[in-house]
Scaffold this active site. Sequence first.
Site, short mmCIF file in Angstrom:
data_model
loop_
_atom_site.label_atom_id
_atom_site.label_comp_id
_atom_site.label_asym_id
_atom_site.label_seq_id
_atom_site.Cartn_x
_atom_site.Cartn_y
_atom_site.Cartn_z
N HIS A 76 4.42 38.92 13.14
CA HIS A 76 5.28 39.91 12.47
C HIS A 76 4.70 41.30 12.63
O HIS A 76 3.48 41.50 12.73
CB HIS A 76 5.53 39.55 11.00
CG HIS A 76 4.33 39.45 10.13
ND1 HIS A 76 3.70 40.55 9.57
CD2 HIS A 76 3.64 38.37 9.66
CE1 HIS A 76 2.70 40.16 8.81
NE2 HIS A 76 2.62 38.84 8.85
N ASP A 78 4.86 44.04 10.55
CA ASP A 78 4.41 44.84 9.40
C ASP A 78 3.09 44.35 8.85
O ASP A 78 2.63 43.24 9.13
CB ASP A 78 5.47 44.85 8.31
CG ASP A 78 5.80 43.46 7.79
OD1 ASP A 78 5.76 42.50 8.58
OD2 ASP A 78 6.11 43.32 6.59
N GLU A 145 8.14 41.05 7.42
CA GLU A 145 7.80 39.72 6.91
C GLU A 145 7.19 39.80 5.52
O GLU A 145 7.49 39.00 4.63
CB GLU A 145 6.82 39.03 7.88
CG GLU A 145 6.53 37.57 7.55
CD GLU A 145 5.29 37.39 6.68
OE1 GLU A 145 5.02 36.26 6.27
OE2 GLU A 145 4.59 38.39 6.41
#
Length: 485
Positions: A76, A78, A145
């Site tokens: 992910h 972030d 996420e």
Amino acid sequence: MSELSQLSPQPLWDIFATICSIPHPSYHEEALAQHIMAWAAEKNLWCERDNVGNILIRKPATPGMENRTPVALQAHLDMVPQKNNDTVHDFTTDPIQPYVDGEWLKARGTTLGADNGIGMASALAVLADDSVVHGPLEVLLTMTEEAGMEGAFGLQPDWLRAEILINTDSEEEGEIYMGCAGGIDAVTDLPVSRESQAAGNTQVKLTLKGLRGGHSGANIHMGLGNANKLLARVLITLAKTVDFQLIDFNGGTLRNAIPREAFATLSLSPSQRADFEKAVHDAQQLLKHEAGPKDENVVLLTEEQNSEQQALTADSRDTFLRLLNATPNGVIRFSDAVPGVVETSLNVGIVTLSEQKGEIFCLIRSLIDSGKEYVVDTLTSLGELAGATTTASGSYPGWEPDKNSPIMAKTREIYQTLFGKMPDIQVIHAGLECGLFKKPYPYLDMVSIGPTITGPHSPDEQVHIGSVDLYWQLLTGLLKEVPTK
């Protein structure tokens, strides 16, 4: 970043250094996403984004590997933005500052973003390193996420070609994950009434800080202090000896991070100040005694305030504090099916007090859907007793273990061949995106691996440098041995 350039394997660490240099907290991943898209274009790789911002990159198979089962590496985009109270850092504009401390890589006063930046860097490094042997390959990077798995929720069907997915979001080298908990958010809203502060009162800000904090799934079994819960307990105790008015309360910043700090603003008579300070001192000594070495740095601080804001009425103060004090937190039940693993838990992640209401934000996790439902019902019943309303949202499924998974068996085999020992096959209480991927892609065979990361979702986050090399050997060895289609 020069320290990172000396680490092995390359180019994984160079790519991670670049990731650290580009701010990418949840909801602010766009600059990093654009950089990765441009990077892929420079390397003449097929690259596309979907309507929720997920990135998919494809690389053709190594010559002679075209008949292997297509694989997707997944991470992910972030990171969790958490910092120490005395650290000046804007996660939307300032780069992370990593540094080497012995065998570990850490960040200066903030989360490092090794969760899931190391996984993302490893996936991109596979794309960059033509010496890595693999079959048809995809890299899937999902959006947001950490704040609700929005990218995984929005993943469209018929986009991925892969039949195997390797999730890179695990945080313990030597463990292979084949399942994870699902989750749901619950917010309890309590209406409050306010009144003027008593004439002649002074205002004091009470701060509880120094807790370790951590990941609300992976660390929930450790019994770490929750600042929201502890400060509520302190205020309940204070109210027995000091007649204070409560002006404000806030604690925690993320629903999926165990809160390290909480703050309350009080109004009280100057004649009670000495009793107040003594009660605070006694409360701090009690917290330190109970916390032991796990949270030995817990501290209660007081400072003068100058607030003319109205305070809660006595009834509202008591109802708010009693509700927060009674709200369950931590492990609810351990699993019978998977011994040693938490089945159901919740984290009282964020508490706020506005003019008209108090809000308690919880993240509930469970390996079974009925576990989530039970905790929501508990919070709902508790809230109703206090005149509050509880709303649940954002439910996401767990990843149900498949003991017959071919990729799990292959990963175990490769690990044993490389390192001469058996890995631990685990189900993790943290939430991985794998369960959500099963909805648009029910046929995916999935496994999750990663290096050793401790203290995720807190400024104590660190990644063990040597474990990254072991993880890289496992990842590249697995890609080389993926079976034929």
